[in-house]
Design an enzyme around this catalytic site. Sequence first.
Site, PDB file in Angstrom:
ATOM      1  N   ARG A   1       0.802  -1.223   0.000  1.00  0.00           N
ATOM      2  CA  ARG A   1       0.000   0.000   0.000  1.00  0.00           C
ATOM      3  C   ARG A   1       0.839   1.279   0.000  1.00  0.00           C
ATOM      4  O   ARG A   1       0.397   2.315  -0.476  1.00  0.00           O
ATOM      5  CB  ARG A   1      -0.911   0.026   1.238  1.00  0.00           C
ATOM      6  CG  ARG A   1      -2.017  -1.003   1.233  1.00  0.00           C
ATOM      7  CD  ARG A   1      -2.808  -0.942   2.526  1.00  0.00           C
ATOM      8  NE  ARG A   1      -3.878  -1.928   2.565  1.00  0.00           N
ATOM      9  CZ  ARG A   1      -5.108  -1.711   2.121  1.00  0.00           C
ATOM     10  NH1 ARG A   1      -5.413  -0.533   1.596  1.00  0.00           N
ATOM     11  NH2 ARG A   1      -6.028  -2.653   2.192  1.00  0.00           N
TER      12      ARG A   1
ATOM     13  N   LYS B   1      -7.492 -18.336   1.869  1.00  0.00           N
ATOM     14  CA  LYS B   1      -8.723 -18.352   2.648  1.00  0.00           C
ATOM     15  C   LYS B   1      -8.699 -17.224   3.670  1.00  0.00           C
ATOM     16  O   LYS B   1      -7.602 -16.777   4.055  1.00  0.00           O
ATOM     17  CB  LYS B   1      -8.923 -19.707   3.326  1.00  0.00           C
ATOM     18  CG  LYS B   1      -8.073 -19.941   4.575  1.00  0.00           C
ATOM     19  CD  LYS B   1      -8.471 -21.219   5.250  1.00  0.00           C
ATOM     20  CE  LYS B   1      -7.744 -21.386   6.584  1.00  0.00           C
ATOM     21  NZ  LYS B   1      -8.234 -20.530   7.653  1.00  0.00           N
TER      22      LYS B   1
ATOM     23  N   LYS C   1      -0.350 -30.897   1.807  1.00  0.00           N
ATOM     24  CA  LYS C   1       0.420 -31.810   2.647  1.00  0.00           C
ATOM     25  C   LYS C   1       0.499 -33.194   2.000  1.00  0.00           C
ATOM     26  O   LYS C   1      -0.480 -33.717   1.484  1.00  0.00           O
ATOM     27  CB  LYS C   1      -0.216 -31.921   4.038  1.00  0.00           C
ATOM     28  CG  LYS C   1      -0.170 -30.619   4.841  1.00  0.00           C
ATOM     29  CD  LYS C   1      -0.816 -30.797   6.200  1.00  0.00           C
ATOM     30  CE  LYS C   1      -0.819 -29.499   6.987  1.00  0.00           C
ATOM     31  NZ  LYS C   1       0.536 -29.051   7.339  1.00  0.00           N
TER      32      LYS C   1
ATOM     33  N   GLU D   1      -4.794 -27.918  17.962  1.00  0.00           N
ATOM     34  CA  GLU D   1      -3.635 -27.032  18.058  1.00  0.00           C
ATOM     35  C   GLU D   1      -3.359 -26.735  19.520  1.00  0.00           C
ATOM     36  O   GLU D   1      -4.286 -26.453  20.289  1.00  0.00           O
ATOM     37  CB  GLU D   1      -3.878 -25.732  17.304  1.00  0.00           C
ATOM     38  CG  GLU D   1      -4.007 -25.898  15.799  1.00  0.00           C
ATOM     39  CD  GLU D   1      -4.213 -24.574  15.098  1.00  0.00           C
ATOM     40  OE1 GLU D   1      -3.221 -24.013  14.580  1.00  0.00           O
ATOM     41  OE2 GLU D   1      -5.354 -24.088  15.071  1.00  0.00           O
TER      42      GLU D   1
ATOM     43  N   ASP E   1     -12.850 -20.571  10.636  1.00  0.00           N
ATOM     44  CA  ASP E   1     -11.408 -20.644  10.426  1.00  0.00           C
ATOM     45  C   ASP E   1     -10.949 -22.042  10.041  1.00  0.00           C
ATOM     46  O   ASP E   1      -9.991 -22.194   9.268  1.00  0.00           O
ATOM     47  CB  ASP E   1     -10.677 -20.199  11.699  1.00  0.00           C
ATOM     48  CG  ASP E   1      -9.179 -20.062  11.492  1.00  0.00           C
ATOM     49  OD1 ASP E   1      -8.777 -19.386  10.530  1.00  0.00           O
ATOM     50  OD2 ASP E   1      -8.411 -20.637  12.284  1.00  0.00           O
TER      51      ASP E   1
ATOM     52  N   HIS F   1     -10.688 -26.451   5.920  1.00  0.00           N
ATOM     53  CA  HIS F   1      -9.793 -27.593   6.136  1.00  0.00           C
ATOM     54  C   HIS F   1     -10.548 -28.889   6.440  1.00  0.00           C
ATOM     55  O   HIS F   1     -10.307 -29.937   5.827  1.00  0.00           O
ATOM     56  CB  HIS F   1      -8.843 -27.318   7.319  1.00  0.00           C
ATOM     57  CG  HIS F   1      -7.961 -26.131   7.129  1.00  0.00           C
ATOM     58  ND1 HIS F   1      -7.475 -25.731   5.909  1.00  0.00           N
ATOM     59  CD2 HIS F   1      -7.453 -25.248   8.021  1.00  0.00           C
ATOM     60  CE1 HIS F   1      -6.711 -24.665   6.061  1.00  0.00           C
ATOM     61  NE2 HIS F   1      -6.695 -24.351   7.339  1.00  0.00           N
TER      62      HIS F   1
ATOM     63  N   LYS G   1      -8.258 -24.594  19.698  1.00  0.00           N
ATOM     64  CA  LYS G   1      -7.016 -23.952  20.130  1.00  0.00           C
ATOM     65  C   LYS G   1      -6.748 -24.311  21.589  1.00  0.00           C
ATOM     66  O   LYS G   1      -7.664 -24.600  22.348  1.00  0.00           O
ATOM     67  CB  LYS G   1      -7.141 -22.430  20.010  1.00  0.00           C
ATOM     68  CG  LYS G   1      -7.395 -21.913  18.603  1.00  0.00           C
ATOM     69  CD  LYS G   1      -6.139 -21.930  17.775  1.00  0.00           C
ATOM     70  CE  LYS G   1      -6.348 -21.211  16.448  1.00  0.00           C
ATOM     71  NZ  LYS G   1      -5.130 -21.273  15.606  1.00  0.00           N
TER      72      LYS G   1
END
Length: 480
Positions: free
Chosen positions: A47, A135, A169, A203, A222, A227, A324
């Site tokens: 930017r 995404k 992967k 995670e 998310d 996924h 998480k």
Amino acid sequence: MKKDSCNIIIIFGATGDLTKRKLFPSLNGIYNSKNLPDNLRIIGCGRKDIEGDIFVDLHENISKSCEYLKVDPSDKDDFISLSKKVKEIENIYNNVNIIYYLSTPPSAYLPIINNLISNNLNKEDIGFKRIIIEKPFGNDLDSSKELNKVLSTGFNESQIFRIDHYLGKETVQNLLVSRFTNFMFNALWDRNNISYIEITAAESIGIKDRGEYYDKSGAIKDMFQNHLLELLCLVAMEEPKVKTAESIRNEKVNVLNNIRKINCIDDVIRGQYLASESSIKKFKSYKENKGVEKNSKTETFFACKLFIDNDRWKDVPFFIRTGKRLPTKVTEIVVNFKKNNNIFSSQNQNNTLIFRLQPDEGMLVKFNLKKPGHKSEIISKNLEFHYKKLGKNVINNAYETLILDVFKGDTMLFSRSDFVEKAWGIVDPISKKIESNKIKLYGYKAGTWGPQKCNDLFRNENNWRYPCKNLVNDGEICEL
């Protein structure tokens, strides 16, 4: 006389975190593997005007062909300057291939795409033009349709690469090969032999510095919308008629078309991690993160049970969870076969097949043996395979794989527009129930496997597999 050909990557958001963490290291990796296309140039766009070299982390043989341009996504004059730069290069070469990489916040997608199209930077006159989008592909069904509509005004579907690093992967790509090339798996892959399937993407980290983004997204948007639904489709899809990108992507969409409407009241669990303390360190709660609203109701844990209403999977439950600050980082698919009634044991043990996608990538089969010295006692043992035993560097970097596929024009590992819209069509009803406070939000201590309520999804004697960092150490207690 013009030179033969040139390849250009134009990176929007070249000064951003994603470019530095993922894109530049991947380009270095491709260079080191001697797979980088010839005569590669990189134009980094941001930017603002900047001082200093933003390409310092690239290999010197790449960085010497890099330059920076100030290109604000909404500034038409900046795109005229970009167009002139491209024309200068096209005047030197007979063939110029260009990849546009949108490594920007999603809010910049539409203005960038519109400006590319209005300046004819999408035209494939003397080489291909391809566009990579990270995404999320929209925030709901309506916004995903708008994004797809704008893209389609200037780009064909074969030019559009919606990137999901999970699909790059090696272990994810191997799912289809393992399923369809091994008769002992393929012959049993249906409702007559499989009791239930689990998909876990856990995670151990929190949200780091993504508070502002994550608080507007949550685990459902998310992880689940992209996924996890992609993994579900690879596990559940029918064998493609031919080995082509479109045939494989058609079968994935067929899976989404057959997903039964999710019971949001009984078959969805949401959680948010709370502060906790282990023997190693203290963990702050989700709400204590920068950028998170103090009264946030955003989920950091999501689990659901769903069904696929077709001949292969009718009434077989699929249990999906992600979160998480769970005990360990692990992504795996667990196929639980039906219990085997037999004369040798009254316990009717079942077999389990585990695809470990990360870490300690590999496969594991749980099978039964007679315990030595006991005529009727059965023990469960592991038959395992680890990718690391094939040698060093057999697991390719996902971004390297996907970037090379864009150069090749191979769309197999990328999401198609109809897949994205179907996925949002599954998620939107859940989001609406959340907005109307119809789905509860449970707290769970950081370092645990989510809300206790999550176990209620089974409503029978079955339960989740609780994996640890190592593939074979299931059932052990993991501590952050």
